[in-house]
Motif scaffolding. Structure first.
Motif, PDB file in Angstrom:
ATOM      1  N   VAL A 170       0.932  -1.166   0.050  1.00 39.99           N
ATOM      2  CA  VAL A 170      -0.003  -0.014   0.273  1.00 39.99           C
ATOM      3  C   VAL A 170       0.979   1.259   0.182  1.00 39.99           C
ATOM      4  O   VAL A 170       2.010   1.195   0.347  1.00 39.99           O
ATOM      5  CB  VAL A 170      -0.930   0.012   1.117  1.00 39.99           C
ATOM      6  N   PRO A 171       0.307   2.511  -0.315  1.00 42.29           N
ATOM      7  CA  PRO A 171       1.078   3.676  -0.578  1.00 42.29           C
ATOM      8  C   PRO A 171       1.011   4.199   0.941  1.00 42.29           C
ATOM      9  O   PRO A 171       1.746   5.291   1.253  1.00 42.29           O
ATOM     10  CB  PRO A 171       0.304   4.561  -1.471  1.00 42.29           C
ATOM     11  N   GLU A 172       0.171   3.864   1.872  1.00 41.06           N
ATOM     12  CA  GLU A 172       0.044   4.369   3.197  1.00 41.06           C
ATOM     13  C   GLU A 172      -0.521   3.479   4.052  1.00 41.06           C
ATOM     14  O   GLU A 172      -1.503   2.473   3.674  1.00 41.06           O
ATOM     15  CB  GLU A 172      -1.030   5.501   3.268  1.00 41.06           C
TER      16      GLU A 172
ATOM     17  N   ALA B  55       7.315   5.902   1.709  1.00 43.05           N
ATOM     18  CA  ALA B  55       8.218   6.416   0.693  1.00 43.05           C
ATOM     19  C   ALA B  55       8.654   5.547  -0.498  1.00 43.05           C
ATOM     20  O   ALA B  55       8.792   4.597  -0.537  1.00 43.05           O
ATOM     21  CB  ALA B  55       9.733   6.821   1.291  1.00 43.05           C
ATOM     22  N   PRO B  56       8.586   6.037  -1.804  1.00 49.28           N
ATOM     23  CA  PRO B  56       8.790   5.346  -3.171  1.00 49.28           C
ATOM     24  C   PRO B  56      10.278   4.784  -3.147  1.00 49.28           C
ATOM     25  O   PRO B  56      11.075   5.352  -2.558  1.00 49.28           O
ATOM     26  CB  PRO B  56       8.560   6.253  -4.156  1.00 49.28           C
ATOM     27  N   TYR B  57      10.116   3.673  -3.655  1.00 49.98           N
ATOM     28  CA  TYR B  57      11.667   2.828  -3.489  1.00 49.98           C
ATOM     29  C   TYR B  57      12.816   3.638  -4.225  1.00 49.98           C
ATOM     30  O   TYR B  57      12.381   4.379  -5.166  1.00 49.98           O
ATOM     31  CB  TYR B  57      11.611   1.479  -4.240  1.00 49.98           C
ATOM     32  N   ALA B  58      13.945   3.696  -3.523  1.00 45.18           N
ATOM     33  CA  ALA B  58      15.137   4.297  -4.384  1.00 45.18           C
ATOM     34  C   ALA B  58      16.296   3.236  -3.778  1.00 45.18           C
ATOM     35  O   ALA B  58      16.270   2.765  -2.588  1.00 45.18           O
ATOM     36  CB  ALA B  58      15.355   5.692  -3.968  1.00 45.18           C
ATOM     37  N   THR B  59      17.370   3.209  -4.373  1.00 45.90           N
ATOM     38  CA  THR B  59      18.420   2.362  -4.057  1.00 45.90           C
ATOM     39  C   THR B  59      19.048   2.872  -2.502  1.00 45.90           C
ATOM     40  O   THR B  59      19.091   4.196  -2.592  1.00 45.90           O
ATOM     41  CB  THR B  59      19.516   2.394  -5.026  1.00 45.90           C
TER      42      THR B  59
ATOM     43  N   LEU C 183      16.983   8.232  -2.076  1.00 46.80           N
ATOM     44  CA  LEU C 183      16.133   7.766  -1.069  1.00 46.80           C
ATOM     45  C   LEU C 183      15.931   8.659  -0.007  1.00 46.80           C
ATOM     46  O   LEU C 183      14.706   8.542   0.575  1.00 46.80           O
ATOM     47  CB  LEU C 183      16.960   6.532  -0.486  1.00 46.80           C
ATOM     48  N   ALA C 184      17.070   9.571   0.265  1.00 41.63           N
ATOM     49  CA  ALA C 184      16.704  10.377   1.327  1.00 41.63           C
ATOM     50  C   ALA C 184      15.592  11.579   1.116  1.00 41.63           C
ATOM     51  O   ALA C 184      14.738  11.856   1.637  1.00 41.63           O
ATOM     52  CB  ALA C 184      18.351  11.280   1.648  1.00 41.63           C
ATOM     53  N   GLU C 185      15.663  11.862  -0.304  1.00 40.15           N
ATOM     54  CA  GLU C 185      14.617  12.914  -0.779  1.00 40.15           C
ATOM     55  C   GLU C 185      13.160  12.290  -0.478  1.00 40.15           C
ATOM     56  O   GLU C 185      12.281  12.984  -0.195  1.00 40.15           O
ATOM     57  CB  GLU C 185      14.968  13.134  -2.270  1.00 40.15           C
ATOM     58  N   ASN C 186      12.915  10.915  -1.167  1.00 44.30           N
ATOM     59  CA  ASN C 186      11.795  10.279  -0.911  1.00 44.30           C
ATOM     60  C   ASN C 186      11.167  10.197   0.452  1.00 44.30           C
ATOM     61  O   ASN C 186      10.230  10.490   0.923  1.00 44.30           O
ATOM     62  CB  ASN C 186      11.693   9.050  -1.642  1.00 44.30           C
ATOM     63  N   MET C 187      12.285   9.968   1.389  1.00 36.95           N
ATOM     64  CA  MET C 187      11.922   9.867   2.641  1.00 36.95           C
ATOM     65  C   MET C 187      11.373  11.002   3.244  1.00 36.95           C
ATOM     66  O   MET C 187      10.460  11.002   4.113  1.00 36.95           O
ATOM     67  CB  MET C 187      13.366   9.147   3.377  1.00 36.95           C
TER      68      MET C 187
ATOM     69  N   GLN D 165       9.575   1.897   0.882  1.00 36.60           N
ATOM     70  CA  GLN D 165       9.083   0.764   0.094  1.00 36.60           C
ATOM     71  C   GLN D 165      10.246  -0.388  -0.507  1.00 36.60           C
ATOM     72  O   GLN D 165      11.129   0.142  -0.561  1.00 36.60           O
ATOM     73  CB  GLN D 165       8.431   1.297  -1.318  1.00 36.60           C
ATOM     74  N   ASN D 166       9.559  -1.624  -0.097  1.00 40.04           N
ATOM     75  CA  ASN D 166      10.751  -2.820  -0.483  1.00 40.04           C
ATOM     76  C   ASN D 166      11.753  -2.561   0.617  1.00 40.04           C
ATOM     77  O   ASN D 166      12.765  -2.981   0.101  1.00 40.04           O
ATOM     78  CB  ASN D 166      10.788  -2.854  -1.681  1.00 40.04           C
TER      79      ASN D 166
END
Length: 241
Positions: free
Chosen positions: A133-135, A153-157, A163-167, A180-181
């Motif tokens: 889920v997104p939330e 937060a969308p997946y990033a390596t 990843l820090a920005e998505n977080m 995510q994942n």
């Protein structure tokens, strides 16, 4: 494999980076106490099943210095001599072990919030929810303790600025989020508070997964008004001197 160390230099010499002050931002005794508490918290994440091996990481801020768990070293092997610290710019100012690969994520939290401690785990139930889920659905009123519905937060390596920005976007107005994942990130004004938020988040994820797995039934969720009421009540929760 030998532990990677931060004192290996191109010129063949050893020691901290040029210009680094080993006592920047902290008194030695305060840093020693904070490191002891940090290591104890990191070991607790393993004991409580929130991480496996050397996954996950913990940090605490003292002034403009961040003490952080090192990369790839089992927590039960850490000693007072392994104290690892960086400035808010990421420059290593204390220790010889390389800081956690997730350092960009920790520093982003400190630069953009009032956090004094950050806990990152690969908790099983929380990570599972991050793939679905997104939330996190508002399954329990403790959602309010994290500032509201917990975003994913969308997946990033791992270890990247992306990843820090998505977080950071997922943390807007929150003190915790799912990656995510990947896992979880929570922060607080103390290590105990940051850890408690991590444990609560993992518990809520486990609760939602358990309830939603019953065939033919759908879990009841809290409404916006119900969550707002809890938010007000939590402001007066706990002991007051």
């Amino acid at each position: 494999m030998a532990e990677q160390r931060a004192d290996q230099r191109d010129d063949g010499r050893t020691g901290p980076p040029d210009g680094a002050d080993p006592q920047v931002g902290e008194e030695p005794q305060e840093a020693a106490r904070a490191w002891e508490a940090l290591v104890a918290t990191a070991r607790r994440t393993v004991a409580d099943g929130l991480v496996v091996g050397t996954s996950g990481n913990v940090s605490v801020r003292i002034g403009d210095t961040v003490l952080v768990t090192p990369s790839g070293v089992p927590y039960d092997r850490l000693t007072p001599a392994d104290l690892t610290a960086v400035g808010l710019d990421g420059r290593q100012v204390r220790g010889t072990l390389v800081p956690t690969s997730e350092l960009p994520m920790h520093l982003a939290v400190y630069r953009h919030t009032d956090a004094r401690a950050v806990v990152h785990t690969h908790a099983v139930h929380a990570t599972a929810v991050s793939t679905l889920v997104p939330e996190l659905p508002v399954i329990h009123y403790m959602t309010a303790a994290l500032g509201g519905p917990v975003r994913v937060a969308p997946y990033a390596t791992y270890g990247t600025e992306a990843l820090a920005e998505n977080m950071l976007r997922a943390l807007d107005g929150r003190s915790g989020c799912l990656l995510q994942n990947h896992g979880t990130v929570t922060y607080g004004t103390t290590l105990d508070q940051a850890y408690d938020r991590t444990a609560q988040l993992e518990w809520m994820c486990r609760l939602w997964l358990t309830a939603s797995s019953v065939p033919g039934l759908t879990p009841s969720l809290l409404s916006t008004d119900q969550l707002a009421d809890v938010t007000e009540r939590l402001k007066g929760y706990g002991q007051r001197g």
